[in-house]
Write a protein that holds these residues in place. Structure first.
Motif, PDB file in Angstrom:
ATOM      1  N   ILE A   8      51.906  77.179   8.285  1.00 46.46           N
ATOM      2  CA  ILE A   8      50.911  76.202   7.840  1.00 46.46           C
ATOM      3  C   ILE A   8      51.093  75.888   6.351  1.00 46.46           C
ATOM      4  N   GLY A   9      51.359  76.891   5.544  1.00 48.38           N
ATOM      5  CA  GLY A   9      51.630  76.656   4.128  1.00 48.38           C
ATOM      6  C   GLY A   9      52.872  75.814   3.918  1.00 48.38           C
ATOM      7  N   GLY A  10      53.902  76.057   4.727  1.00 45.64           N
ATOM      8  CA  GLY A  10      55.131  75.260   4.648  1.00 45.64           C
ATOM      9  C   GLY A  10      54.891  73.808   5.023  1.00 45.64           C
ATOM     10  N   LEU A  15      54.066  68.082   3.366  1.00 45.87           N
ATOM     11  CA  LEU A  15      53.148  66.947   3.241  1.00 45.87           C
ATOM     12  C   LEU A  15      52.854  66.614   1.781  1.00 45.87           C
ATOM     13  N   LEU A  16      52.755  67.636   0.942  1.00 47.59           N
ATOM     14  CA  LEU A  16      52.510  67.406  -0.483  1.00 47.59           C
ATOM     15  C   LEU A  16      53.678  66.667  -1.109  1.00 47.59           C
ATOM     16  N   ALA A  40      45.059  65.882  -0.812  1.00 46.00           N
ATOM     17  CA  ALA A  40      44.063  66.955  -0.710  1.00 46.00           C
ATOM     18  C   ALA A  40      44.295  67.797   0.544  1.00 46.00           C
ATOM     19  N   LEU A  41      44.636  67.159   1.654  1.00 41.36           N
ATOM     20  CA  LEU A  41      44.939  67.889   2.883  1.00 41.36           C
ATOM     21  C   LEU A  41      46.122  68.818   2.664  1.00 41.36           C
ATOM     22  N   SER A  42      47.138  68.330   1.972  1.00 40.74           N
ATOM     23  CA  SER A  42      48.313  69.150   1.671  1.00 40.74           C
ATOM     24  C   SER A  42      47.946  70.362   0.822  1.00 40.74           C
ATOM     25  N   VAL A  43      47.117  70.124  -0.194  1.00 42.14           N
ATOM     26  CA  VAL A  43      46.677  71.229  -1.055  1.00 42.14           C
ATOM     27  C   VAL A  43      45.907  72.253  -0.226  1.00 42.14           C
ATOM     28  N   GLY A  44      45.018  71.787   0.648  1.00 40.48           N
ATOM     29  CA  GLY A  44      44.257  72.698   1.502  1.00 40.48           C
ATOM     30  C   GLY A  44      45.156  73.534   2.403  1.00 40.48           C
TER      31      GLY A  44
END
Length: 156
Positions: A8-10, A15-16, A40-44
């Motif tokens: 999920i972090g990857g 996405l970021l 913001a979704l990418s940061v989350g």
């Protein structure tokens, strides 16, 4: 137990990078005055992955890793939405319409998308573009509509 957090972090990092290079993916939909932001979704997602991986690696029960990861991801998402919204509103000058500007297609353009470089005085970077009919790379174009930062183009 770390694998879901790392995946999920990857995904969040990918996405970021897409949001930073191509612009916010959800900008074209204009949902909820910027409530849904690709950045913001990418940061989350990145925070969820990092917080979960760190918590799980400390030996706490996996349920606490998920709880902490979800809470921190939600906080990071809300904070990022607020920061992006404030930065957008505080930008200098009045946004100018790109309708009528000309430029060159920097990639093949279709109804699904592409990239253009416009000749306007305030245009210093590429924009995401789409068109009704396919346009090849390197063709002169004219902007006929604008939706957020995306532009609809046609050949000159």
């Amino acid at each position: 137990m770390l694998l879901p957090f790392l995946i999920i972090g990857g995904i969040g990092i990918v996405l970021l990078l897409i949001s930073l290079v191509l612009g916010d993916v959800f900008d074209q939909f204009e949902i909820g005055d910027g409530a849904i932001s690709g950045t913001a979704l990418s940061v989350g997602l990145v925070v969820f992955g990092a917080a979960g991986a760190l918590t799980a690696s400390m030996g706490l029960a996996i349920v606490w890793a998920y709880v902490l990861a979800v809470v921190l991801a939600a906080v990071a998402y809300v904070f990022s939405v607020l920061v992006v919204r404030n930065l957008t509103r505080s930008s200098d000058g009045v946004p100018q319409s790109a309708v009528g500007l000309t430029g060159v297609s920097k990639s093949d353009i279709s109804p699904a998308g592409g990239e253009v470089s416009l000749d306007g005085p305030s245009e210093v970077e590429r924009r995401l573009a789409y068109s009704d009919a396919p346009i090849a790379e390197g063709v002169r174009i004219r902007v006929i509509e604008q939706a957020g930062t995306r532009v609809k183009v046609t050949t000159e």
